[in-house]
Design a protein around this motif. Structure first.
Motif, PDB file in Angstrom:
ATOM      1  N   LEU A  66       0.836  -1.193   0.000  1.00 26.31           N
ATOM      2  CA  LEU A  66       0.000   0.000   0.000  1.00 26.31           C
ATOM      3  C   LEU A  66       0.874   1.246   0.000  1.00 26.31           C
ATOM      4  CD1 LEU A  66      -2.634  -1.047   2.673  1.00 26.31           C
ATOM      5  CD2 LEU A  66      -2.952  -0.954   0.207  1.00 26.31           C
ATOM      6  N   GLU A  67       0.387   2.278  -0.663  1.00 23.17           N
ATOM      7  CA  GLU A  67       1.096   3.549  -0.683  1.00 23.17           C
ATOM      8  C   GLU A  67       0.453   4.560   0.251  1.00 23.17           C
ATOM      9  OE1 GLU A  67       1.692   5.053  -4.626  1.00 23.17           O
ATOM     10  OE2 GLU A  67       2.102   3.057  -5.404  1.00 23.17           O
ATOM     11  N   LEU A  68      -0.867   4.456   0.458  1.00 21.62           N
ATOM     12  CA  LEU A  68      -1.594   5.439   1.243  1.00 21.62           C
ATOM     13  C   LEU A  68      -2.791   4.788   1.919  1.00 21.62           C
ATOM     14  CD1 LEU A  68      -2.155   8.457   1.997  1.00 21.62           C
ATOM     15  CD2 LEU A  68      -3.496   8.593  -0.116  1.00 21.62           C
ATOM     16  N   VAL A  69      -2.974   5.097   3.193  1.00 22.93           N
ATOM     17  CA  VAL A  69      -4.157   4.682   3.944  1.00 22.93           C
ATOM     18  C   VAL A  69      -4.816   5.965   4.438  1.00 22.93           C
ATOM     19  CG1 VAL A  69      -5.012   3.490   5.992  1.00 22.93           C
ATOM     20  CG2 VAL A  69      -3.169   2.475   4.638  1.00 22.93           C
ATOM     21  N   ILE A  70      -6.106   6.128   4.149  1.00 18.24           N
ATOM     22  CA  ILE A  70      -6.853   7.311   4.566  1.00 18.24           C
ATOM     23  C   ILE A  70      -7.890   6.893   5.602  1.00 18.24           C
ATOM     24  CG2 ILE A  70      -8.375   9.187   3.834  1.00 18.24           C
ATOM     25  CD1 ILE A  70      -7.135   8.892   1.015  1.00 18.24           C
ATOM     26  N   VAL A  71      -7.900   7.604   6.728  1.00 17.86           N
ATOM     27  CA  VAL A  71      -8.851   7.325   7.797  1.00 17.86           C
ATOM     28  C   VAL A  71      -9.639   8.595   8.078  1.00 17.86           C
ATOM     29  CG1 VAL A  71      -9.140   6.554  10.178  1.00 17.86           C
ATOM     30  CG2 VAL A  71      -7.234   5.662   8.804  1.00 17.86           C
ATOM     31  N   ASP A  72     -10.943   8.526   7.831  1.00 19.25           N
ATOM     32  CA  ASP A  72     -11.813   9.658   8.121  1.00 19.25           C
ATOM     33  C   ASP A  72     -12.412   9.454   9.508  1.00 19.25           C
ATOM     34  OD1 ASP A  72     -13.167  12.025   7.755  1.00 19.25           O
ATOM     35  OD2 ASP A  72     -14.745  11.149   6.514  1.00 19.25           O
ATOM     36  N   GLU A  73     -12.755  10.544  10.174  1.00 16.25           N
ATOM     37  CA  GLU A  73     -13.305  10.508  11.541  1.00 16.25           C
ATOM     38  C   GLU A  73     -12.352   9.769  12.493  1.00 16.25           C
ATOM     39  OE1 GLU A  73     -15.812  12.340  12.293  1.00 16.25           O
ATOM     40  OE2 GLU A  73     -16.626  12.731  10.304  1.00 16.25           O
ATOM     41  N   PHE A  74     -11.076  10.086  12.359  1.00 15.77           N
ATOM     42  CA  PHE A  74     -10.050   9.403  13.145  1.00 15.77           C
ATOM     43  C   PHE A  74     -10.310   9.489  14.648  1.00 15.77           C
ATOM     44  CE2 PHE A  74      -5.892   9.347  15.302  1.00 15.77           C
ATOM     45  CZ  PHE A  74      -5.505   8.066  14.959  1.00 15.77           C
ATOM     46  N   GLY A 106       3.233  -1.527   3.497  1.00 13.14           N
ATOM     47  CA  GLY A 106       4.078  -0.810   2.557  1.00 13.14           C
ATOM     48  C   GLY A 106       5.273  -0.209   3.270  1.00 13.14           C
ATOM     49  N   LYS A 107       6.436  -0.305   2.659  1.00 12.91           N
ATOM     50  CA  LYS A 107       7.646   0.221   3.289  1.00 12.91           C
ATOM     51  C   LYS A 107       7.567   1.727   3.504  1.00 12.91           C
ATOM     52  CE  LYS A 107      10.642  -3.363   1.502  1.00 12.91           C
ATOM     53  NZ  LYS A 107      11.659  -3.732   0.552  1.00 12.91           N
ATOM     54  N   LYS A 108       6.947   2.422   2.564  1.00  8.16           N
ATOM     55  CA  LYS A 108       6.835   3.874   2.665  1.00  8.16           C
ATOM     56  C   LYS A 108       5.373   4.295   2.616  1.00  8.16           C
ATOM     57  CE  LYS A 108      11.361   4.854   0.832  1.00  8.16           C
ATOM     58  NZ  LYS A 108      12.180   5.640  -0.065  1.00  8.16           N
ATOM     59  N   CYS A 109       4.513   3.498   3.197  1.00  8.89           N
ATOM     60  CA  CYS A 109       3.088   3.792   3.199  1.00  8.89           C
ATOM     61  C   CYS A 109       2.803   5.042   4.022  1.00  8.89           C
ATOM     62  CB  CYS A 109       2.311   2.610   3.771  1.00  8.89           C
ATOM     63  SG  CYS A 109       0.533   2.844   3.730  1.00  8.89           S
ATOM     64  N   LYS A 110       2.031   5.931   3.450  1.00  6.54           N
ATOM     65  CA  LYS A 110       1.656   7.150   4.156  1.00  6.54           C
ATOM     66  C   LYS A 110       0.271   6.972   4.758  1.00  6.54           C
ATOM     67  CE  LYS A 110       4.529  10.119   1.407  1.00  6.54           C
ATOM     68  NZ  LYS A 110       4.699  11.387   0.774  1.00  6.54           N
ATOM     69  N   LEU A 111       0.067   7.646   5.871  1.00  8.56           N
ATOM     70  CA  LEU A 111      -1.206   7.596   6.574  1.00  8.56           C
ATOM     71  C   LEU A 111      -1.777   9.003   6.635  1.00  8.56           C
ATOM     72  CD1 LEU A 111      -3.327   6.218   8.393  1.00  8.56           C
ATOM     73  CD2 LEU A 111      -1.754   6.564  10.308  1.00  8.56           C
ATOM     74  N   LEU A 112      -2.990   9.181   6.141  1.00  5.57           N
ATOM     75  CA  LEU A 112      -3.685  10.457   6.207  1.00  5.57           C
ATOM     76  C   LEU A 112      -4.881  10.267   7.134  1.00  5.57           C
ATOM     77  CD1 LEU A 112      -4.327  13.365   5.287  1.00  5.57           C
ATOM     78  CD2 LEU A 112      -5.596  12.346   3.377  1.00  5.57           C
ATOM     79  N   MET A 113      -4.887  11.024   8.214  1.00  3.82           N
ATOM     80  CA  MET A 113      -5.975  10.927   9.185  1.00  3.82           C
ATOM     81  C   MET A 113      -6.718  12.250   9.194  1.00  3.82           C
ATOM     82  SD  MET A 113      -3.651   9.194  12.146  1.00  3.82           S
ATOM     83  CE  MET A 113      -2.499  10.543  12.033  1.00  3.82           C
ATOM     84  N   VAL A 114      -8.033  12.170   9.136  1.00  6.28           N
ATOM     85  CA  VAL A 114      -8.872  13.364   9.172  1.00  6.28           C
ATOM     86  C   VAL A 114      -9.774  13.233  10.385  1.00  6.28           C
ATOM     87  CG1 VAL A 114     -10.614  14.709   7.960  1.00  6.28           C
ATOM     88  CG2 VAL A 114      -8.850  13.498   6.655  1.00  6.28           C
ATOM     89  N   GLY A 115      -9.799  14.258  11.215  1.00  2.71           N
ATOM     90  CA  GLY A 115     -10.661  14.182  12.387  1.00  2.71           C
ATOM     91  C   GLY A 115     -10.649  15.468  13.171  1.00  2.71           C
TER      92      GLY A 115
END
Length: 97
Positions: free
Chosen positions: A4-12, A30-39
């Protein structure tokens, strides 16, 4: 599943410990997987559903590369409630007092 390159979590702010473990497992794919959290922690309302702010803070503490962005432009807006619904809600509340 490929990395995976990106995981997005809404309402974190409403994640429970099981969901935090799932997020952790996903980003480790993913070795360089980014995490985007919105909350918005001022809107944390699901403690009855197992949300544990201590677990969320522990999850965040381990993220040395964590960057927080507060979008002041939208903080005062709500996109779920229109004025007619707010007016009706106010009338109902006042009639029940």
């Amino acid at each position: 599943m490929d990395q995976l390159e990106l995981v997005i979590v809404d309402e974190f702010q409403d994640c429970n410990p099981a969901q935090l473990r799932m997020i952790e497992a996903l980003i480790k794919r993913g070795k360089k997987c980014k995490l985007l959290m919105v909350g918005d922690f001022d809107q944390n309302i699901f403690t009855w559903r197992g949300v544990d702010l201590a677990a969320i803070n522990e999850f965040l503490k381990d993220r040395i590369d964590l960057k927080t962005k507060k979008d002041i432009k939208y903080l005062g807006n709500t996109y779920r409630l229109g004025q007619p619904l707010l007016d009706l809600s106010q009338k109902l509340i006042c009639s029940n007092l």
